[in-house]
Design an enzyme around this catalytic site. Sequence first.
Site, short mmCIF file in Angstrom:
data_model
loop_
_atom_site.label_atom_id
_atom_site.label_comp_id
_atom_site.label_asym_id
_atom_site.label_seq_id
_atom_site.Cartn_x
_atom_site.Cartn_y
_atom_site.Cartn_z
N GLU A 20 9.24 17.68 -25.02
CA GLU A 20 8.62 18.18 -23.80
C GLU A 20 9.11 19.59 -23.47
O GLU A 20 8.36 20.42 -22.96
CB GLU A 20 8.89 17.23 -22.63
CG GLU A 20 8.16 15.90 -22.71
CD GLU A 20 6.66 16.02 -22.45
OE1 GLU A 20 6.20 17.12 -22.07
OE2 GLU A 20 5.95 15.01 -22.62
N LYS A 80 6.83 23.08 -14.58
CA LYS A 80 6.04 21.97 -14.06
C LYS A 80 5.90 22.05 -12.55
O LYS A 80 4.82 21.81 -11.99
CB LYS A 80 6.66 20.64 -14.47
CG LYS A 80 5.79 19.45 -14.05
CD LYS A 80 6.18 18.18 -14.74
CE LYS A 80 5.13 17.10 -14.50
NZ LYS A 80 5.45 15.84 -15.19
N HIS A 122 -0.75 11.40 -27.91
CA HIS A 122 -0.93 10.03 -27.42
C HIS A 122 -1.63 9.16 -28.46
O HIS A 122 -1.35 7.97 -28.59
CB HIS A 122 -1.74 10.04 -26.12
CG HIS A 122 -0.93 10.34 -24.91
ND1 HIS A 122 -1.50 10.61 -23.68
CD2 HIS A 122 0.41 10.43 -24.71
CE1 HIS A 122 -0.55 10.85 -22.79
NE2 HIS A 122 0.61 10.75 -23.40
N ARG A 155 0.81 -1.23 0.00
CA ARG A 155 0.00 0.00 0.00
C ARG A 155 0.84 1.27 0.00
O ARG A 155 0.35 2.34 0.33
CB ARG A 155 -1.00 0.00 1.17
CG ARG A 155 -2.00 -1.14 1.10
CD ARG A 155 -3.08 -0.98 2.15
NE ARG A 155 -4.08 -2.03 2.04
CZ ARG A 155 -4.00 -3.20 2.68
NH1 ARG A 155 -2.98 -3.45 3.48
NH2 ARG A 155 -4.94 -4.11 2.51
N ASN A 170 -0.67 19.07 -20.48
CA ASN A 170 -1.04 18.12 -21.54
C ASN A 170 -1.01 18.75 -22.93
O ASN A 170 -1.54 18.16 -23.88
CB ASN A 170 -2.43 17.54 -21.26
CG ASN A 170 -2.43 16.65 -20.04
OD1 ASN A 170 -1.53 15.85 -19.83
ND2 ASN A 170 -3.46 16.80 -19.20
N ARG A 216 -3.09 22.01 -13.81
CA ARG A 216 -2.16 20.97 -14.26
C ARG A 216 -2.52 20.43 -15.64
O ARG A 216 -1.67 19.87 -16.33
CB ARG A 216 -2.10 19.83 -13.23
CG ARG A 216 -1.03 18.80 -13.56
CD ARG A 216 -0.70 17.89 -12.42
NE ARG A 216 0.31 16.93 -12.83
CZ ARG A 216 0.98 16.13 -12.01
NH1 ARG A 216 0.73 16.16 -10.72
NH2 ARG A 216 1.87 15.29 -12.47
N GLU A 251 -4.39 17.30 -11.04
CA GLU A 251 -4.90 17.61 -12.37
C GLU A 251 -6.41 17.89 -12.40
O GLU A 251 -7.14 17.36 -13.24
CB GLU A 251 -4.56 16.48 -13.35
CG GLU A 251 -4.52 16.92 -14.80
CD GLU A 251 -3.93 15.86 -15.72
OE1 GLU A 251 -4.68 15.39 -16.58
OE2 GLU A 251 -2.75 15.52 -15.56
N LYS A 302 3.08 11.50 -11.22
CA LYS A 302 2.25 10.65 -12.07
C LYS A 302 2.96 9.31 -12.27
O LYS A 302 4.11 9.27 -12.71
CB LYS A 302 1.99 11.29 -13.43
CG LYS A 302 0.88 12.31 -13.43
CD LYS A 302 0.56 12.74 -14.86
CE LYS A 302 -0.64 13.66 -14.92
NZ LYS A 302 -0.96 14.06 -16.31
N HIS A 321 -0.65 16.57 -26.00
CA HIS A 321 -0.68 15.18 -25.57
C HIS A 321 -1.90 14.39 -26.03
O HIS A 321 -1.79 13.17 -26.21
CB HIS A 321 -0.55 15.09 -24.05
CG HIS A 321 0.86 15.26 -23.56
ND1 HIS A 321 1.58 16.41 -23.79
CD2 HIS A 321 1.67 14.43 -22.86
CE1 HIS A 321 2.78 16.27 -23.24
NE2 HIS A 321 2.86 15.09 -22.68
N HIS A 353 7.76 9.29 -27.50
CA HIS A 353 6.78 10.15 -26.86
C HIS A 353 7.00 11.61 -27.25
O HIS A 353 6.04 12.33 -27.55
CB HIS A 353 6.86 9.99 -25.34
CG HIS A 353 5.90 10.86 -24.60
ND1 HIS A 353 4.54 10.64 -24.62
CD2 HIS A 353 6.09 11.97 -23.85
CE1 HIS A 353 3.94 11.56 -23.90
NE2 HIS A 353 4.85 12.39 -23.41
#
Length: 381
Positions: free
Chosen positions: A196, A240, A265, A132, A258, A254, A250, A154, A261, A277
């Site tokens: 990026e 960031k 993606h 956990r 993206n 935030r 997000e 993330k 993206h 990417h």
Amino acid sequence: MQNGQILEVKAGEGYLVEITPGLLSDAPKLAGRLSARLGLTDPAVRAVIVTDSNVGPLYAENVQAALEAARPGASAGVIAIPAGEQSKTPAELVRVLEAMAGLRLTRKDAVIALGGGVVGDLAGLAAALYMRGIRCLQMPTSLLAMVDSSVGGKTAVDLEAGKNLMGVFSQPVGVLIDPEVLRTLPAREISCGWGEIIKYAGLDPDVLAAVRQELGSGEDGSGLAPLPSVDLIARSIDVKRRIVSEDEKESGARRLLNLGHTAGHAVETASCYALSHGASVAIGMHILTKALVQEGKLPRAMLEDLEALLLKAGLPASLPPELLARPDLDFSTDKLLAIARHDKKSAGSGVNLVLPVAPGRAEVKKVSWEDFRAMLETGLR
């Protein structure tokens, strides 16, 4: 050698991003950093290194030695995954978790994510899930991971339906960056990271100015991007850091991260990850900018500026002809739209898109699927 920098991320319990040129080759300094971030003075604490088949042979031994120098017995060993996006799967995640259990890690122990974005995402998720949740220290070795994926918490693996659909937010206890390792990367990986950085240029005018200056030395059409300075790496992380500190999970600001993206993606998934990417994000940014220029919502100069930056960074502005020619790949609008509908940014009747509005500025807007289809068709022409 450039001077290092330290930035603070105010998310989770808060942590530092430390940029230290030469860190991985300086055993005493690395031992001190690891001890401080992981609390290795406690004899019950151990750390396992999760890396990949490319990075492990280069740096895992250095990190192990530093752990042992910090305190004998502090190293729990090394778990390596095959290099590449194809390892970012639930099956590989479970394999890593089983290996962690086999090493009898406890809740006091920690994971060191040593590698690029795939390693950082998978190892971060493994740490978040094991018992956990145990601590994770990010040690990114690719440019993309340094400026983007190692910061912000993330963690995820891919599902067949799309990228990063299985994951959680879990902030690391710290990020240690040695920009000297970038000298060992192939040109494709440097360009990938620039994708990026150019995204951050779309969000911050100061970063845009710095990107223009540093890419100004690039050779048009050479396909070889220069290594970014420590200052530009730090500037990118700072964008960031500020956004994540304001919106950790997000729900608002935030989403700006993206930029490029959603469409990116989609083309990345459709390419079966033949596109990196960073290249996919570049194509995604170009699709949106081109569509907005065609609609008269942006000046053509913004598209021309983006294309010039992508060219100097060795990144594509559109889908490469060799991929379009492959009969096993489908880049039709219908296919890309279907992939995008599974994207995390999907919002029922539409999608939350990050759209450029001015040089160095972007906004999040809810766009209907019909309008997004039109943007894809226009941007891909």
